[in-house]
Design a protein around this motif. Sequence first.
Motif, short mmCIF file in Angstrom:
data_model
loop_
_atom_site.label_atom_id
_atom_site.label_comp_id
_atom_site.label_asym_id
_atom_site.label_seq_id
_atom_site.Cartn_x
_atom_site.Cartn_y
_atom_site.Cartn_z
N LEU A 112 0.89 -1.33 -0.05
CA LEU A 112 0.00 -0.12 0.14
C LEU A 112 0.77 1.26 -0.11
CD1 LEU A 112 -3.29 0.93 1.62
CD2 LEU A 112 -1.39 2.21 2.32
N CYS A 113 0.59 2.22 -0.76
CA CYS A 113 1.27 3.52 -0.86
C CYS A 113 0.13 4.47 -0.61
CB CYS A 113 1.71 3.88 -2.08
SG CYS A 113 3.34 2.58 -2.68
N VAL A 114 1.06 5.74 0.15
CA VAL A 114 0.07 6.75 0.28
C VAL A 114 0.81 7.68 -0.67
CG1 VAL A 114 -0.67 8.68 1.99
CG2 VAL A 114 -0.34 6.27 2.78
N ASP A 115 0.18 8.42 -1.61
CA ASP A 115 0.58 9.35 -2.58
C ASP A 115 0.40 10.83 -1.75
OD1 ASP A 115 1.27 11.06 -4.66
OD2 ASP A 115 -0.59 10.55 -5.71
N LEU A 116 1.70 11.30 -1.62
CA LEU A 116 1.71 12.60 -0.88
C LEU A 116 2.28 13.46 -1.97
CD1 LEU A 116 3.23 11.08 2.20
CD2 LEU A 116 1.14 11.86 1.93
N SER A 117 1.76 13.45 -3.27
CA SER A 117 2.36 14.61 -4.08
C SER A 117 1.21 15.85 -4.19
CB SER A 117 2.51 13.90 -5.65
OG SER A 117 0.99 13.31 -6.03
N MET A 118 0.33 15.85 -3.67
CA MET A 118 -0.78 16.71 -3.68
C MET A 118 -0.95 17.79 -2.49
SD MET A 118 -3.61 14.28 -5.37
CE MET A 118 -3.09 13.08 -4.44
N ASP A 154 6.31 10.24 -2.74
CA ASP A 154 6.54 11.68 -3.09
C ASP A 154 6.73 12.67 -1.90
OD1 ASP A 154 6.02 12.43 -6.12
OD2 ASP A 154 4.67 10.81 -5.54
N LEU A 155 7.26 12.13 -0.80
CA LEU A 155 7.41 12.75 0.34
C LEU A 155 8.93 13.52 0.40
CD1 LEU A 155 6.30 14.01 2.98
CD2 LEU A 155 7.05 11.80 4.09
N ARG A 156 9.10 14.70 0.13
CA ARG A 156 10.24 15.50 -0.17
C ARG A 156 10.82 15.97 1.21
NH1 ARG A 156 7.20 18.43 -3.55
NH2 ARG A 156 7.46 20.29 -2.08
#
Length: 311
Positions: A112-118, A154-156
């Motif tokens: 499972l991924c959590v997309d944090l690009s937004m 996408d967590l910078r």
Amino acid sequence: MAQMNSAEGELQLNGVSEEMDLLHIDVETDVVEDKPGREDAACSKNVLRKQRNWERQLAAKKNKRKEEKQRRKLNREQESGTSRADPPFTKRVMKAITKERLVEAQSTGLRLCVDLSMTDSMSDKEVSRLAGQLRRLYGSNKKATRPFHVSLTDLREDSRLYRECVRMNDGFLNYTMDITEKSCLDLFPPETIVYLTPDAEEALQTVDADKVYVLGGLVDESIQKKLSFSKAAELSVHMARLPIDEFMVKKNNVKNFHSKILAVNQVFDILLTFCNTGSWTEALQTWFPPGKGYVVAPEESGPLSVPQTQT
């Protein structure tokens, strides 16, 4: 004259005898003083110190074997469903068990991924709320008998969310999950990705071991609608939604409010419960917030499918 000589001889003999007695006492005293020498005392202390160290090592090994035995026993009990309500395991043992399961999930767990690009679309308040949701998600995964292999994508490190996670969540940098600046497409083939969004047409029926499930890392206060749907379309990956319409109905309320938008950790808890029970009804009934205006339908249609896990 003879008597005088005899007396003088006796006096001389007595004097010699007394001198010999004094010499004898001195000799014995010297011998007694030499026996308890310092070298013997030092040797005894070394022996005692080594003995104590050895005993401590034996005790440590014994405790380690005991904790390992308890850990294996608890694993067996939880896997068979026979675990007692209050198992007499130490916090150290429980922590070791949790760590072992999370590490194992990194190679064998459902992905499972959590997309944090937004997160650029979110206010500071929403970013803080999302950081709290990620903490609760990780807490649920730690408690799970069969945790997910979780990735935060996408967590910078220079992002507001990263700084907020470090500030709010103790031990965030030591979480047993993948934390990366890469996107889910950089990590997994697009054909394996299922992006979960409430605006998808298709309902999720099961959780497969050969798929990667992606949650949009958003907080639904002021962000634009269908943002996760647009993101999934941009990535050209498969989309699905939780089967809320199939298992739940609207409930009348004063505000006439009904929403299918859930927090990231709430969606995760629903998926986790479904994977453990194979029942969408139970998962939705347990974790869908009552304030959203939905209740489980009276007519249960049963679980759609039992999830498959990797071997």
